[in-house]
Design an enzyme around this catalytic site. Sequence first.
Site, PDB file in Angstrom:
ATOM      1  N   ARG A 175       0.839  -1.203   0.000  1.00  0.00           N
ATOM      2  CA  ARG A 175       0.000   0.000   0.000  1.00  0.00           C
ATOM      3  C   ARG A 175       0.872   1.250   0.000  1.00  0.00           C
ATOM      4  NH1 ARG A 175      -4.455  -0.014   4.483  1.00  0.00           N
ATOM      5  NH2 ARG A 175      -5.269   1.677   3.166  1.00  0.00           N
ATOM      6  N   CYS A 229      -1.510   5.971   9.123  1.00  0.00           N
ATOM      7  CA  CYS A 229      -1.805   4.695   8.479  1.00  0.00           C
ATOM      8  C   CYS A 229      -2.909   4.957   7.468  1.00  0.00           C
ATOM      9  CB  CYS A 229      -2.196   3.639   9.517  1.00  0.00           C
ATOM     10  SG  CYS A 229      -3.615   4.101  10.548  1.00  0.00           S
TER      11      CYS A 229
END
Length: 272
Positions: A175, A229
Amino acid sequence: MAECPVIEADELEKRLGNSIIVDCRYSLSDPEYGLRAYLSGHIPGAHFLDLEKDLSGPKGRHGGRHPLPPPEQFREVIERIGGTESSEYVAYDDDLTGASRFWFLCRYFGIRNVRVLNGGWEKWVREGRPVSTEVPSARRGHFQPHPAAGMVVDINWVRRMGRGYVLVDSRQRERYLGVHEAIDPKAGHIPGAVNIPYTAVTSGRGTLRPKEELEGVYRGLGGRPVVYCGSGVTACVNVLAMKLVGLDPLLYSGSWSDWVSYEDSPVATGEE
């Protein structure tokens, strides 16, 4: 209670009945998982807290997928489980993320006596410790939250961030690199961020790596960490581990889901 942000199972078992225990298990892909798991069995005396309903605020166009709850919402949560500012709290789950989120919220709103169960639910059960299906009741507590603005930053702060700070992306490597993104509308990371996945600070599911190993993970960051995050939840594991080794991180609470909600936010891919 000591300042150490984690507690081992041996100590918690001795303290059953003296600490307010919260079960923070959840699954983003199965909203009912946490409550279902809790009702199937939990640490005796534990109260269940839902990530979406209890540990996150209302969603908006900006602010990320899991905004911090407003003070009155968190006050209601703490009072409902019988808590006060001086109560002792222990949070657990099955991968450290939900428990670390509760730990961070407690610290943010002015509660100091809070720890996360190292090893979580799986280690507790594996070691044959007591389990209950009884849902506890509690006399309503009294709590007045005092948000510590210096613990969190927003997108405007991150955009103006000067020297002396380093962005730490807590998501999985693919990611961060922009190879794969199944949750948010854009792939990649905030320019300048380094990648330390929250799983890099664990040794097995729900257990933090030893302090000496954590020091190695964070060695060479070169500035005060600003952690993010996808939505501000799993980043709390890095925040927890950083506090354990004496660092003083900040949390970009809106995280990547907030960053990409603004069309003019730059996006980087690949290695920094």
